[in-house]
Design a protein around this motif. Structure first.
Motif, PDB file in Angstrom:
ATOM      1  N   VAL A 102      -0.800 -12.015 -12.103  1.00 19.04           N
ATOM      2  CA  VAL A 102      -2.210 -11.854 -11.728  1.00 19.04           C
ATOM      3  C   VAL A 102      -2.936 -13.195 -11.772  1.00 19.04           C
ATOM      4  CG1 VAL A 102      -4.404 -10.813 -12.414  1.00 19.04           C
ATOM      5  CG2 VAL A 102      -2.304  -9.462 -12.491  1.00 19.04           C
ATOM      6  N   LEU A 103      -2.711 -13.962 -12.834  1.00 18.21           N
ATOM      7  CA  LEU A 103      -3.373 -15.262 -12.967  1.00 18.21           C
ATOM      8  C   LEU A 103      -2.866 -16.242 -11.913  1.00 18.21           C
ATOM      9  CD1 LEU A 103      -3.343 -15.549 -16.865  1.00 18.21           C
ATOM     10  CD2 LEU A 103      -5.246 -14.877 -15.383  1.00 18.21           C
ATOM     11  N   GLY A 104      -1.567 -16.168 -11.596  1.00 16.85           N
ATOM     12  CA  GLY A 104      -1.026 -17.022 -10.541  1.00 16.85           C
ATOM     13  C   GLY A 104      -1.636 -16.695  -9.191  1.00 16.85           C
ATOM     14  N   LEU A 105      -1.867 -15.405  -8.933  1.00 15.01           N
ATOM     15  CA  LEU A 105      -2.519 -14.993  -7.691  1.00 15.01           C
ATOM     16  C   LEU A 105      -3.931 -15.560  -7.619  1.00 15.01           C
ATOM     17  CD1 LEU A 105      -2.430 -13.125  -5.142  1.00 15.01           C
ATOM     18  CD2 LEU A 105      -3.485 -11.374  -6.574  1.00 15.01           C
ATOM     19  N   THR A 106      -4.614 -15.567  -8.759  1.00 16.07           N
ATOM     20  CA  THR A 106      -5.959 -16.157  -8.812  1.00 16.07           C
ATOM     21  C   THR A 106      -5.914 -17.640  -8.456  1.00 16.07           C
ATOM     22  OG1 THR A 106      -6.573 -14.612 -10.560  1.00 16.07           O
ATOM     23  CG2 THR A 106      -7.934 -16.573 -10.298  1.00 16.07           C
ATOM     24  N   ASN A 107      -4.959 -18.340  -9.041  1.00 12.94           N
ATOM     25  CA  ASN A 107      -4.806 -19.763  -8.742  1.00 12.94           C
ATOM     26  C   ASN A 107      -4.539 -19.980  -7.263  1.00 12.94           C
ATOM     27  OD1 ASN A 107      -4.745 -22.460  -9.565  1.00 12.94           O
ATOM     28  ND2 ASN A 107      -2.522 -22.444  -9.816  1.00 12.94           N
TER      29      ASN A 107
ATOM     30  N   LEU B 122     -13.659 -18.678 -12.007  1.00 14.90           N
ATOM     31  CA  LEU B 122     -12.322 -18.081 -11.995  1.00 14.90           C
ATOM     32  C   LEU B 122     -11.250 -19.013 -12.537  1.00 14.90           C
ATOM     33  CD1 LEU B 122     -11.882 -16.217  -8.575  1.00 14.90           C
ATOM     34  CD2 LEU B 122     -11.568 -15.267 -10.860  1.00 14.90           C
ATOM     35  N   ALA B 123     -11.216 -20.242 -12.014  1.00 13.00           N
ATOM     36  CA  ALA B 123     -10.101 -21.141 -12.311  1.00 13.00           C
ATOM     37  C   ALA B 123      -9.973 -21.463 -13.798  1.00 13.00           C
ATOM     38  CB  ALA B 123     -10.244 -22.427 -11.484  1.00 13.00           C
ATOM     39  N   PRO B 124     -11.029 -21.903 -14.482  1.00 16.34           N
ATOM     40  CA  PRO B 124     -10.873 -22.200 -15.909  1.00 16.34           C
ATOM     41  C   PRO B 124     -10.625 -20.967 -16.751  1.00 16.34           C
ATOM     42  CG  PRO B 124     -13.154 -22.491 -15.243  1.00 16.34           C
ATOM     43  CD  PRO B 124     -12.372 -22.282 -13.990  1.00 16.34           C
ATOM     44  N   ALA B 125     -11.204 -19.824 -16.365  1.00 17.87           N
ATOM     45  CA  ALA B 125     -10.952 -18.593 -17.118  1.00 17.87           C
ATOM     46  C   ALA B 125      -9.483 -18.206 -17.031  1.00 17.87           C
ATOM     47  CB  ALA B 125     -11.836 -17.464 -16.593  1.00 17.87           C
ATOM     48  N   ALA B 126      -8.894 -18.334 -15.842  1.00 16.97           N
ATOM     49  CA  ALA B 126      -7.487 -17.983 -15.660  1.00 16.97           C
ATOM     50  C   ALA B 126      -6.587 -18.870 -16.505  1.00 16.97           C
ATOM     51  CB  ALA B 126      -7.117 -18.097 -14.178  1.00 16.97           C
ATOM     52  N   LEU B 127      -6.837 -20.164 -16.499  1.00 19.72           N
ATOM     53  CA  LEU B 127      -5.963 -21.054 -17.262  1.00 19.72           C
ATOM     54  C   LEU B 127      -6.146 -20.876 -18.764  1.00 19.72           C
ATOM     55  CD1 LEU B 127      -3.808 -23.224 -17.035  1.00 19.72           C
ATOM     56  CD2 LEU B 127      -5.625 -24.894 -17.307  1.00 19.72           C
ATOM     57  N   ALA B 128      -7.383 -20.636 -19.200  1.00 23.56           N
ATOM     58  CA  ALA B 128      -7.613 -20.421 -20.622  1.00 23.56           C
ATOM     59  C   ALA B 128      -6.853 -19.188 -21.108  1.00 23.56           C
ATOM     60  CB  ALA B 128      -9.112 -20.270 -20.896  1.00 23.56           C
ATOM     61  N   MET B 129      -6.826 -18.129 -20.301  1.00 21.18           N
ATOM     62  CA  MET B 129      -6.074 -16.939 -20.687  1.00 21.18           C
ATOM     63  C   MET B 129      -4.574 -17.206 -20.676  1.00 21.18           C
ATOM     64  SD  MET B 129      -8.175 -13.677 -19.172  1.00 21.18           S
ATOM     65  CE  MET B 129      -8.505 -14.370 -17.551  1.00 21.18           C
ATOM     66  N   LEU B 130      -4.136 -18.067 -19.773  1.00 18.94           N
ATOM     67  CA  LEU B 130      -2.716 -18.419 -19.750  1.00 18.94           C
ATOM     68  C   LEU B 130      -2.308 -19.130 -21.036  1.00 18.94           C
ATOM     69  CD1 LEU B 130      -0.411 -18.202 -17.584  1.00 18.94           C
ATOM     70  CD2 LEU B 130      -0.841 -20.606 -17.103  1.00 18.94           C
TER      71      LEU B 130
ATOM     72  N   LEU C  88      -4.281  -5.688 -17.468  1.00 13.12           N
ATOM     73  CA  LEU C  88      -3.318  -6.564 -18.139  1.00 13.12           C
ATOM     74  C   LEU C  88      -3.925  -7.648 -19.015  1.00 13.12           C
ATOM     75  CD1 LEU C  88      -0.925  -7.069 -15.091  1.00 13.12           C
ATOM     76  CD2 LEU C  88      -0.506  -5.603 -17.064  1.00 13.12           C
ATOM     77  N   LEU C  89      -5.154  -8.049 -18.743  1.00 15.49           N
ATOM     78  CA  LEU C  89      -5.718  -9.183 -19.466  1.00 15.49           C
ATOM     79  C   LEU C  89      -6.472  -8.734 -20.707  1.00 15.49           C
ATOM     80  CD1 LEU C  89      -7.010 -11.309 -16.440  1.00 15.49           C
ATOM     81  CD2 LEU C  89      -4.810 -11.458 -17.634  1.00 15.49           C
ATOM     82  N   VAL C  90      -6.465  -9.591 -21.718  1.00 11.52           N
ATOM     83  CA  VAL C  90      -7.110  -9.308 -23.001  1.00 11.52           C
ATOM     84  C   VAL C  90      -8.266 -10.278 -23.202  1.00 11.52           C
ATOM     85  CG1 VAL C  90      -6.776  -9.187 -25.495  1.00 11.52           C
ATOM     86  CG2 VAL C  90      -4.925  -8.492 -23.954  1.00 11.52           C
ATOM     87  N   GLU C  91      -9.387  -9.759 -23.698  1.00 11.78           N
ATOM     88  CA  GLU C  91     -10.556 -10.615 -23.917  1.00 11.78           C
ATOM     89  C   GLU C  91     -10.309 -11.611 -25.039  1.00 11.78           C
ATOM     90  OE1 GLU C  91     -12.858 -12.346 -22.822  1.00 11.78           O
ATOM     91  OE2 GLU C  91     -14.214 -10.704 -22.263  1.00 11.78           O
TER      92      GLU C  91
ATOM     93  N   TYR D 100     -17.257 -19.421 -24.007  1.00  8.93           N
ATOM     94  CA  TYR D 100     -18.296 -18.869 -24.864  1.00  8.93           C
ATOM     95  C   TYR D 100     -18.624 -17.408 -24.552  1.00  8.93           C
ATOM     96  CZ  TYR D 100     -19.119 -23.817 -25.864  1.00  8.93           C
ATOM     97  OH  TYR D 100     -18.971 -25.126 -26.224  1.00  8.93           O
ATOM     98  N   TRP D 101     -18.572 -17.043 -23.294  1.00  5.52           N
ATOM     99  CA  TRP D 101     -18.957 -15.695 -22.868  1.00  5.52           C
ATOM    100  C   TRP D 101     -17.779 -14.729 -22.933  1.00  5.52           C
ATOM    101  CZ3 TRP D 101     -19.577 -13.245 -17.539  1.00  5.52           C
ATOM    102  CH2 TRP D 101     -20.471 -12.163 -17.577  1.00  5.52           C
ATOM    103  N   GLY D 102     -16.563 -15.264 -22.809  1.00  2.00           N
ATOM    104  CA  GLY D 102     -15.355 -14.438 -22.807  1.00  2.00           C
ATOM    105  C   GLY D 102     -14.553 -14.694 -21.545  1.00  2.00           C
ATOM    106  N   ARG D 103     -13.238 -14.990 -21.716  1.00  2.00           N
ATOM    107  CA  ARG D 103     -12.407 -15.369 -20.566  1.00  2.00           C
ATOM    108  C   ARG D 103     -12.190 -14.206 -19.594  1.00  2.00           C
ATOM    109  NH1 ARG D 103     -10.318 -18.327 -25.455  1.00  2.00           N
ATOM    110  NH2 ARG D 103     -11.382 -20.303 -25.155  1.00  2.00           N
ATOM    111  N   LYS D 104     -11.867 -13.031 -20.129  1.00  2.00           N
ATOM    112  CA  LYS D 104     -11.629 -11.891 -19.240  1.00  2.00           C
ATOM    113  C   LYS D 104     -12.913 -11.506 -18.516  1.00  2.00           C
ATOM    114  CE  LYS D 104      -9.989  -7.108 -19.052  1.00  2.00           C
ATOM    115  NZ  LYS D 104      -9.341  -5.980 -19.766  1.00  2.00           N
TER     116      LYS D 104
END
Length: 489
Positions: free
Chosen positions: A27-32, A128-136, A198-201, A84-88
């Protein structure tokens, strides 16, 4: 051209590997992929969109520039929001906004409407981009799995631009240029469903103050500079050209001053004052200018002068990407043997030779003799640049600043592209007018205009080589980032 958020330590509750992490990676790769390909997918569609919406040559550049400028200028803020607000939460809101902006752009009835939609797309991509990588970084905290996950992410980023050109050609030729934007609906739907399941906050602890003044100031500064360069097509000495450029410089100075006066700055100046990192950010900006600016005009040459179909124009552009991918292992070995300084001087010089070769194009020239050799040279040069470029952006940086440094590298790429497109458009317009005044036919005048952008791109690459030669010092080991830092390709 995506960017990471701040370096984070996995929360206590996520110390055990998430069993769904590989599906989450998809999912995160698709976002990228969607963030990267949207920087190029409309390039092939621009001639069709221009004709449909009645855009002037000077206006069409903003379809690319608006996305890249908003994305690059807001990346650092997007990373802070995700932390600060939450990655998910940031990821899901970014997905919804990106999808809505894509629909708006796909249904646009004027050039101004399309440009505005692209700017909104870029703003949500910066969430989108920084949130995806932070979750990765949370899902794959360490070890071999982490290396695999980031390798997958990097491959997607490296091939996304080429995929965007090809997909844009297919959609433009067999459907409609509007589907180059509407196709994002499918990506967004998958991203939202996968993200929800699939993603966790997670969020970063500690200080959570936003540098709103810095964000507004640097965004206005960059927009003023880009607009000033764009206005230069009407004359470098015109009042509005000088006014916007001067305002951009003043606002940029105010931004820099503000970053020394607050406790939680958007961009800690210590990140950019290190000479090696300064060289890395500079070469990122140069690469962005060449790949977004000069290559845009090569796409125009393929379709408008050589008469290629949108699909064939997309295929013709892939030659450079194929060379980059094929020679990356060789470039890696050269880096190990010669060190980053030599490689980052040789790469831009090779790339410049490719751009100078492309400047020799003629209206009736062959792709195989006039274009392909130049693309091969450019691909060889970019391969040498890409291998060390991102790691040098983290050379000697404190772990606390790793996310900011890596995000700034990606922001430099997009901002360089925005400024490059504006400058190249001014040069193109001036040469086109001069060529027509000299009695050239329209296709010759177009070719003359494209040629001057390739010369300018070559000169910029040579300047990048000089900057790297002067500022980069130290061995490969000295310049490598710490093993636990996040590096985004």
């Amino acid at each position: 051209m995506s960017a990471p958020a701040s370096h984070v330590t996995p929360p206590t509750g996520l110390e055990q590997p998430d069993p769904r992490r590989w599906w989450a990676l998809a999912v995160l790769g698709l976002t990228n992929l969607v963030v990267v390909l949207d920087s190029t997918i409309v390039a092939i569609a621009l001639p069709a969109a221009q004709a449909d919406l009645g855009m002037a040559d000077s206006q069409r550049q903003w379809v690319i520039t608006a996305y890249a400028l908003a994305f690059g200028a807001l990346l650092l803020l997007g990373g802070r929001i995700a932390d600060y607000w939450g990655r998910k939460r940031t990821f899901m809101v970014g997905m919804v906004g990106f999808g809505a902006a894509s629909v708006w752009g796909g249904l646009a009835q004027s050039g101004g409407e399309l440009i505005a939609a692209r700017a909104v797309q870029g703003a949500f991509a910066a969430m989108l981009a920084p949130a995806a990588l932070a979750m990765l970084t949370v899902l794959f905290a360490r070890g071999k799995e982490r290396d695999i996950a980031f390798a997958v992410f990097g491959i997607i980023a490296g091939t996304g631009a080429a995929f965007g050109l090809l997909l844009g050609g297919i959609l433009t030729q067999y459907a409609d240029w509007r589907w180059c934007l509407l196709v994002n609906i499918f990506f967004v739907a998958i991203g939202l469903l996968g993200g929800w399941k699939l993603l966790v906050e997670a969020r970063a602890e500690g200080r959570n103050r936003y540098d709103i003044f810095g964000t507004v100031t640097v965004t206005l500064a960059l927009a003023s500079l880009v607009y000033g360069f764009a206005r230069a097509e009407h004359g470098w000495g015109e009042t509005d050209t000088i006014g916007f450029l001067a305002a951009g410089v003043v606002l940029l100075a105010v931004f820099v001053l503000s970053q020394t006066r607050i406790g939680n700055p958007l961009l800690p100046l210590r990140v950019v004052l290190h000479p090696v990192r300064a060289a890395a950010f500079s070469i990122q900006a140069v690469v962005g200018a060449v790949m977004m600016g000069a290559m845009l005009y090569l796409t125009f040459h393929f379709q408008i002068v050589l008469g290629m179909s949108p699909v064939m124009a997309g295929v013709a552009n892939i030659a450079m990407t194929a060379v980059i991918m094929a020679t990356a292992p060789v470039s890696t070995k050269m880096l190990a043997g010669l060190g980053p300084r030599v490689v980052l001087v040789l790469g831009p010089v090779l790339g410049a030779s490719g751009m100078f070769y492309l400047s020799r194009i003629t209206p009736d020239g062959s792709y195989w003799s006039q274009i392909l050799p130049g693309l091969v040279l450019l691909g060889l040069g970019l391969s040498l640049i890409f291998v060390p470029m991102q790691n040098l952006a983290l050379a000697g940086v404190d772990p606390h600043d790793a996310g900011v440094a890596s995000a700034l590298a990606s922001a430099s790429l997009n901002i360089g592209g925005s400024i490059g497109i504006a400058i190249f458009t001014a040069l193109y317009a001036g040469r086109l007018e001069d060529s027509l005044a000299e009695g050239a036919d329209m296709m010759t005048a177009f070719t003359d205009g494209y040629s001057i952008t390739f010369v300018a791109a070559g000169v910029i690459l040579l300047i990048g080589a000089v900057i790297c030669g002067v500022l980069i010092r130290g061995s490969r080991e000295d310049l490598a980032p710490a093993s636990d830092m996040v590096v985004m390709h």
